[in-house]
Design an enzyme around this catalytic site. Structure first.
Site, PDB file in Angstrom:
ATOM      1  N   LYS A 114      26.128  17.941  74.282  1.00 53.09           N
ATOM      2  CA  LYS A 114      27.596  17.991  74.323  1.00 53.09           C
ATOM      3  C   LYS A 114      28.185  18.553  73.034  1.00 53.09           C
ATOM      4  O   LYS A 114      29.222  19.214  73.066  1.00 53.09           O
ATOM      5  CB  LYS A 114      28.183  16.617  74.646  1.00 53.09           C
ATOM      6  CG  LYS A 114      27.852  16.208  76.072  1.00 53.09           C
ATOM      7  CD  LYS A 114      28.787  15.179  76.647  1.00 53.09           C
ATOM      8  CE  LYS A 114      28.511  15.057  78.143  1.00 53.09           C
ATOM      9  NZ  LYS A 114      29.156  13.962  78.801  1.00 53.09           N
ATOM     10  N   LYS A 206      22.534  19.916  85.591  1.00 59.02           N
ATOM     11  CA  LYS A 206      23.096  18.804  86.357  1.00 59.02           C
ATOM     12  C   LYS A 206      24.542  19.105  86.760  1.00 59.02           C
ATOM     13  O   LYS A 206      25.260  19.787  86.030  1.00 59.02           O
ATOM     14  CB  LYS A 206      22.942  17.539  85.499  1.00 59.02           C
ATOM     15  CG  LYS A 206      24.161  16.737  85.234  1.00 59.02           C
ATOM     16  CD  LYS A 206      23.953  15.600  84.284  1.00 59.02           C
ATOM     17  CE  LYS A 206      25.213  15.457  83.446  1.00 59.02           C
ATOM     18  NZ  LYS A 206      26.033  14.309  83.721  1.00 59.02           N
ATOM     19  N   LYS A 209      31.199  17.150  85.368  1.00 64.98           N
ATOM     20  CA  LYS A 209      32.664  17.303  85.362  1.00 64.98           C
ATOM     21  C   LYS A 209      33.082  18.408  84.413  1.00 64.98           C
ATOM     22  O   LYS A 209      34.088  19.072  84.609  1.00 64.98           O
ATOM     23  CB  LYS A 209      33.342  16.022  84.878  1.00 64.98           C
ATOM     24  CG  LYS A 209      33.102  14.789  85.707  1.00 64.98           C
ATOM     25  CD  LYS A 209      34.036  13.677  85.232  1.00 64.98           C
ATOM     26  CE  LYS A 209      33.521  12.299  85.563  1.00 64.98           C
ATOM     27  NZ  LYS A 209      32.767  11.675  84.475  1.00 64.98           N
TER      28      LYS A 209
HETATM   29  N1  AQP Z   1      24.795  15.093  88.346  1.00 67.77           N
HETATM   30  C1  AQP Z   1      24.658  13.772  88.437  1.00 67.77           C
HETATM   31  N2  AQP Z   1      23.784  13.230  89.302  1.00 67.77           N
HETATM   32  C2  AQP Z   1      23.651  11.874  89.420  1.00 67.77           C
HETATM   33  N3  AQP Z   1      24.373  10.998  88.696  1.00 67.77           N
HETATM   34  C3  AQP Z   1      25.267  11.502  87.817  1.00 67.77           C
HETATM   35  N4  AQP Z   1      26.138  10.926  86.971  1.00 67.77           N
HETATM   36  C4  AQP Z   1      26.815  11.876  86.298  1.00 67.77           C
HETATM   37  N5  AQP Z   1      26.425  13.095  86.689  1.00 67.77           N
HETATM   38  C5  AQP Z   1      25.457  12.896  87.645  1.00 67.77           C
HETATM   39  C6  AQP Z   1      26.294   9.480  86.836  1.00 67.77           C
HETATM   40  O1  AQP Z   1      27.651   9.166  87.079  1.00 67.77           O
HETATM   41  C7  AQP Z   1      28.016   8.030  86.299  1.00 67.77           C
HETATM   42  C8  AQP Z   1      29.287   8.298  85.566  1.00 67.77           C
HETATM   43  O2  AQP Z   1      29.103   9.399  84.695  1.00 67.77           O
HETATM   44  P1  AQP Z   1      30.013   9.570  83.419  1.00 67.77           P
HETATM   45  O3  AQP Z   1      31.424   9.470  83.817  1.00 67.77           O
HETATM   46  O4  AQP Z   1      29.550   8.650  82.358  1.00 67.77           O
HETATM   47  O5  AQP Z   1      29.745  11.049  82.978  1.00 67.77           O
HETATM   48  P2  AQP Z   1      28.442  11.821  82.562  1.00 67.77           P
HETATM   49  O6  AQP Z   1      27.198  11.050  82.833  1.00 67.77           O
HETATM   50  O7  AQP Z   1      28.626  12.316  81.178  1.00 67.77           O
HETATM   51  O8  AQP Z   1      28.416  13.064  83.559  1.00 67.77           O
HETATM   52  P3  AQP Z   1      29.610  13.833  84.184  1.00 67.77           P
HETATM   53  O9  AQP Z   1      30.363  12.908  85.091  1.00 67.77           O
HETATM   54  O10 AQP Z   1      29.182  15.068  84.844  1.00 67.77           O
HETATM   55  O11 AQP Z   1      30.512  14.215  82.979  1.00 67.77           O
HETATM   56  P4  AQP Z   1      30.221  15.288  81.820  1.00 67.77           P
HETATM   57  O12 AQP Z   1      30.797  16.558  82.293  1.00 67.77           O
HETATM   58  O13 AQP Z   1      30.957  14.705  80.682  1.00 67.77           O
HETATM   59  O14 AQP Z   1      28.738  15.393  81.623  1.00 67.77           O
HETATM   60  C9  AQP Z   1      26.829   7.753  85.359  1.00 67.77           C
HETATM   61  O15 AQP Z   1      26.084   6.671  85.871  1.00 67.77           O
HETATM   62  C10 AQP Z   1      26.043   9.015  85.413  1.00 67.77           C
HETATM   63  O16 AQP Z   1      24.664   8.780  85.200  1.00 67.77           O
END
Ligand code: AQP
Length: 344
Positions: A114, A206, A209
Site C-alpha cells: 500500500k 486481488k 476497493k
Molecule cells: N479480494 C478479496 N477476496 C477475499 N476477501 C477479501 N477481503 C478483502 N479483499 C478480499 C476481506 O474483506 C474484509 C474487509 O477488508 P478490508 O475492508 O479490511 O479491506 P482490505 O482487506 O484492505 O481489502 P479491500 O477491501 O480490497 O481494500 P483495499 O483496496 O484497501 O485493499 C477482510 O476480511 C479482507 O480479508
C-alpha cells in the site's frame, strides 16, 4: 485459562464494498452468528490511514453498515458499530504500539504494497495499522476472527502481540487474578472456496476497493446491467473450461471465475466443473451473471433502502457502540491495572 468464545471482525469504509469483501468476509460473518456472539465493526479509524474525503466518509460508513444488515447480520442479536465511537480501540492500540516490535511491523507485506515506492510519504497510521487491528480484536478478547486470506499476516501479528503482552506482564496478570494469560490467541477463520477473490481484469491481483479500474470488481451497489457488462468483459483465456480442478492450474482467470461461481452456489469448484467442464466462457459467463444477479440484487436493493434511512442506520451504530463499549471498557480497566497505571 479458558476464554468466552467470541467473534470479531471489521471492514473498512474506504470505497465500494465488493464481491471479495462479501465472499471472503461478510458471508462468513453471517454464518457465524448461529454459534457465536459476534461483534462486527466498520473500521473507520483504519480507513483514514489513507486519505478519506470527510464529505464522503459518513456515506461509506453507513453503506458498509447497510451491507452488513442487508447481507443478514442481525444488529440486535449481535453487535454492529463503527470503531471511532469506542475510544478504547485507540487506547489499547497505543499500548500495543509499545508491545509490538519495529521488526515485526517491517515484515508486513500489506504496508509494503500500500505504501508502494513512496514509503516516506505514507502515514504513520498505515504503518501501525496491524497494531490497531490487534487492539480491535483483543479489546473484546475475541477468540475467532473471520477474514479473507489477505489478512492472514496481520492476524498472526495479533497473536504475537497477545502472546508478548501475556509474557511481558505475566507476573502482574497473575497478581491481578487473571490466571496465566489475559489475552486469548485469536484464531483466524480463513475458510471456504473464496478466501481470495481476484480482480476481473487480472487473475493474479486481488479484487480490491482501491483498484483504479471499476471493471476489476463487482461492487455490492452494482445493478444487473453493470454486473453483466463486467462479467462479459472479465479477462479469460481461449480454452474451454476444464472438467477437473487440476485443469485450473496456471489459468488464474478461469480459476477465479469458477471459484466465484462455486462460492455463490455454495458448492465445491469440482461440482461447478462437473456442470460446466468443456463449456465455452460465453456460456459459463452467462450462467455466472445470472447467479451473481440472483444472489446480489436482493442485497443491493436492501442496502439502497437502508442507506436512504440514515437515521435508522445511525441508531444501529449508536446502539452497537454503546454495547461494544461496555465490553471494551472492562478490558481497558484490567489492562490499566496490569500495566500499572493509576485510574479513577
Ligand atoms: N479480494 C478479496 N477476496 C477475499 N476477501 C477479501 N477481503 C478483502 N479483499 C478480499 C476481506 O474483506 C474484509 C474487509 O477488508 P478490508 O475492508 O479490511 O479491506 P482490505 O482487506 O484492505 O481489502 P479491500 O477491501 O480490497 O481494500 P483495499 O483496496 O484497501 O485493499 C477482510 O476480511 C479482507 O480479508
Amino acid at each position: 485459562m479458558t476464554f468466552k468464545q467470541r467473534v470479531f471482525s471489521g471492514v473498512q469504509p474506504n470505497g465500494n464494498l465488493h464481491l471479495g469483501n462479501y465472499l471472503g468476509a461478510v458471508v462468513k460473518f453471517v454464518e457465524l452468528q448461529t454459534n457465536y456472539d459476534c461483534i462486527y465493526c466498520v473500521v473507520d479509524l483504519h480507513a483514514i490511514t489513507v486519505w478519506q474525503d470527510p464529505k464522503e466518509l459518513p456515506r461509506t460508513i453507513r453503506e458498509v453498515t447497510a451491507a452488513f444488515i442487508a447481507s443478514g447480520i442481525d444488529p440486535k442479536q449481535h453487535i454492529v458499530f463503527n470503531q471511532s465511537q469506542v475510544a478504547e480501540h485507540a487506547e489499547l492500540a497505543w499500548i500495543f504500539n509499545c508491545v509490538a516490535r519495529l521488526g515485526w511491523l517491517n515484515r508486513m507485506t500489506q504496508f509494503k504494497e500500500k505504501a508502494g515506492k513512496d514509503r516516506e510519504r505514507a502515514s504513520v497510521g498505515l504503518y501501525a495499522y496491524p497494531n490497531l487491528m490487534a487492539a480491535d480484536i483483543l479489546v473484546y478478547r475475541a477468540t475467532h476472527v473471520p477474514v479473507g486470506d489477505d489478512q492472514k499476516q496481520h492476524l498472526e501479528l495479533s497473536r504475537d502481540i497477545a502472546q508478548k503482552f501475556n509474557n511481558d506482564f505475566g507476573e502482574s496478570i497473575r497478581a491481578h487474578g487473571f490466571g496465566d494469560a489475559f489475552f486469548p490467541q485469536p484464531e483466524p477463520l480463513i475458510q471456504g472456496p473464496a478466501t481470495r477473490v481476484m480482480s476481473l481484469r487480472d487473475g493474479t491481483k486481488k479484487m480490491s476497493k482501491s483498484d483504479p479500474s471499476d471493471q476489476s470488481r463487482i461492487n455490492l451497489t452494482d445493478d444487473a446491467d453493470t454486473i453483466a457488462l463486467k462479467v462479459r468483459r472479465a479477462k479469460t483465456d481461449p480454452e474451454p473450461l476444464p472438467s477437473e480442478v487440476t485443469g485450473l492450474e496456471a489459468r488464474p482467470e478461469a480459476d477465479n471465475l469458477v471459484g466465484i461461481y462455486a462460492a455463490l452456489a455454495g458448492q465445491a469448484k469440482a461440482d461447478t466443473l462437473t456442470e460446466f467442464g468443456g463449456a465455452q466462457f460465453s456460456t459459463f459467463k452467462a450462467a455466472l451473471t445470472d447467479l451473481l444477479v440472483a444472489k446480489l440484487s436482493p442485497i443491493t436493493a436492501e442496502m439502497r433502502r437502508l442507506v436512504a434511512d440514515p437515521i435508522y442506520v445511525d441508531s444501529v451504530l449508536a446502539d452497537g457502540s454503546a454495547r461494544a463499549q461496555v465490553i471494551a471498557a472492562d478490558t481497558m480497566k484490567a489492562v490499566k491495572d496490569i500495566v500499572g497505571f493509576i485510574r479513577r
